[in-house]
Design a protein around this motif. Structure first.
Motif, mmCIF file in Angstrom:
data_model
loop_
_atom_site.group_PDB
_atom_site.id
_atom_site.type_symbol
_atom_site.label_atom_id
_atom_site.label_comp_id
_atom_site.label_asym_id
_atom_site.label_seq_id
_atom_site.Cartn_x
_atom_site.Cartn_y
_atom_site.Cartn_z
ATOM 1 N N UNK A 108 0.822 -1.286 -0.075
ATOM 2 C CA UNK A 108 -0.160 -0.196 -0.010
ATOM 3 C C UNK A 108 0.975 1.157 -0.011
ATOM 4 N N UNK A 109 2.177 1.076 0.018
ATOM 5 C CA UNK A 109 2.889 2.351 -0.040
ATOM 6 C C UNK A 109 3.322 2.633 -1.212
ATOM 7 N N UNK A 110 3.094 3.776 -1.914
ATOM 8 C CA UNK A 110 3.419 4.404 -3.242
ATOM 9 C C UNK A 110 5.051 4.209 -3.546
ATOM 10 N N UNK A 111 5.117 3.409 -4.605
ATOM 11 C CA UNK A 111 6.587 3.191 -4.889
ATOM 12 C C UNK A 111 6.864 4.342 -6.112
ATOM 13 N N UNK A 112 5.990 3.979 -7.285
ATOM 14 C CA UNK A 112 6.357 4.858 -8.740
ATOM 15 C C UNK A 112 5.068 5.072 -9.217
ATOM 16 N N UNK A 113 5.091 5.901 -10.267
ATOM 17 C CA UNK A 113 4.183 6.065 -11.393
ATOM 18 C C UNK A 113 4.894 5.923 -12.497
ATOM 19 N N UNK A 114 3.953 5.353 -13.630
ATOM 20 C CA UNK A 114 4.572 5.055 -15.204
ATOM 21 C C UNK A 114 3.740 5.140 -16.007
ATOM 22 N N UNK A 115 4.229 4.952 -17.236
ATOM 23 C CA UNK A 115 3.301 5.011 -18.404
ATOM 24 C C UNK A 115 4.124 4.323 -19.613
ATOM 25 N N UNK A 116 3.385 3.669 -20.537
ATOM 26 C CA UNK A 116 3.601 3.114 -21.843
ATOM 27 C C UNK A 116 2.878 3.522 -22.840
ATOM 28 N N UNK A 117 3.476 4.030 -23.834
ATOM 29 C CA UNK A 117 3.131 4.479 -25.154
ATOM 30 C C UNK A 117 2.945 3.430 -26.215
ATOM 31 N N UNK A 118 1.983 3.163 -26.786
ATOM 32 C CA UNK A 118 2.044 2.023 -27.940
ATOM 33 C C UNK A 118 1.255 2.554 -29.204
ATOM 34 N N UNK A 119 1.687 1.792 -30.085
ATOM 35 C CA UNK A 119 1.060 2.309 -31.635
ATOM 36 C C UNK A 119 0.499 1.232 -32.145
ATOM 37 N N UNK A 120 -0.371 1.234 -33.009
ATOM 38 C CA UNK A 120 -1.068 -0.227 -33.602
ATOM 39 C C UNK A 120 -0.597 -0.286 -35.005
ATOM 40 N N UNK A 121 -0.424 -1.718 -35.263
ATOM 41 C CA UNK A 121 -0.199 -1.903 -36.615
ATOM 42 C C UNK A 121 -1.076 -3.097 -36.974
#
Length: 271
Positions: free
Chosen positions: A117-130
């Motif tokens: 329950x302790x926040x460690x990180x925030x993150x993102x992934x960007x993807x594109x479609x083929x």
């Protein structure tokens, strides 16, 4: 849901508890993992978890004839993340990922990572479609269960290479378990390795006062294949008393950089 041990997700103990277009919840064991280059505790497996959780959200939004290819991964962690995990090393890190914005040719997913329950990180992934490739490998079917014994380096099939003083280098040996359905090294595995070499570069001769990874940004440029010449190399851009910035590259058999990363690290704890 546990994943077959003969898949990248199963190899690293990822468990997916929710898999839907609007949310993915998954976990990975991180406690006790060390960087093979210097023996220091590492949060590199968080990149594997982010790649899976956010990538899965993007993938579930595809149309019938579409497939996803991730182009960017970003991770922002608290500098004492490794210490938080060490407080209960048997408890896995949990990621909760959700889509961000409307679906178009390019999509973005975000996730929050926590430990007890302790926040460690925030993150993102960007993807594109083929357009969905016609030569996708079938999803492996195999046993699930507890992780077999082995170091992080063993599971990643990486070895320390002689670099001639140019910076830390890990060789990426061939291991079909680590390949994704397109037949290339799983992006989460490569992201982990890039964190390891960049972090090791910044912490050369300073393990008594280490700089802890706080920001990792990965750009996937082209497919990365394992092989005799495939390697990850880390270099220092700048390092000071309390902060440092490093770079890392995944270099394929042809000598071209297939994936690049920039890592920022800070000294955690009291001055």
């Amino acid at each position: 849901m546990s994943h077959p041990l003969n898949t990248p997700l199963g190899r690293f103990g990822i468990v997916t508890s929710k898999d839907a277009p609007d949310e993915c919840v998954a976990s990975i064991p991180v406690g006790g993992m060390v960087n093979p280059l210097n023996g220091a505790p590492t949060i590199a497996p968080l990149a594997m978890l982010v790649d899976h959780a956010c990538g899965l959200v993007n993938h579930r939004r595809r149309a019938a004839e579409e497939w996803t290819v991730s182009s960017e991964l970003s991770l922002e962690a608290v500098p004492d993340a490794a210490d938080i995990i060490a407080g209960a090393p048997d408890v896995p890190v949990v990621a909760t990922a959700q889509p961000f914005g409307r679906k178009s040719d390019v999509v973005l997913a975000t996730c929050e990572l926590a430990h007890r329950g302790i926040p460690l990180a925030t993150a993102t992934v960007r993807s594109f479609y083929i357009r969905s490739p016609g030569d996708l490998a079938p999803f492996p079917d195999g046993p699930t269960g507890p992780l077999p014994p082995g170091t992080l380096a063993h599971r990643m099939a990486v070895r320390i290479a002689e670099s001639g003083g140019a910076g830390p280098v890990l060789l990426q040996d061939e291991d079909p378990v680590l390949n994704n359905s397109l037949g290339i090294v799983h992006g989460g595995v490569s992201a982990m390795a890039l964190e390891l070499v960049a972090s090791a570069a910044l912490n050369t001769d300073r393990l008594d006062r280490p700089l802890r990874t706080s920001s990792l940004h990965v750009n996937f440029l082209r497919p990365f294949h394992s092989g005799a010449e495939s390697r990850y190399a880390g270099t220092v851009l700048r390092v000071g008393r309390s902060t440092g910035v490093g770079e890392a590259k995944a270099i394929g058999p042809g000598g071209e950089a297939a994936i690049i990363a920039r890592l920022t690290a800070y000294r955690a704890g009291p001055r």
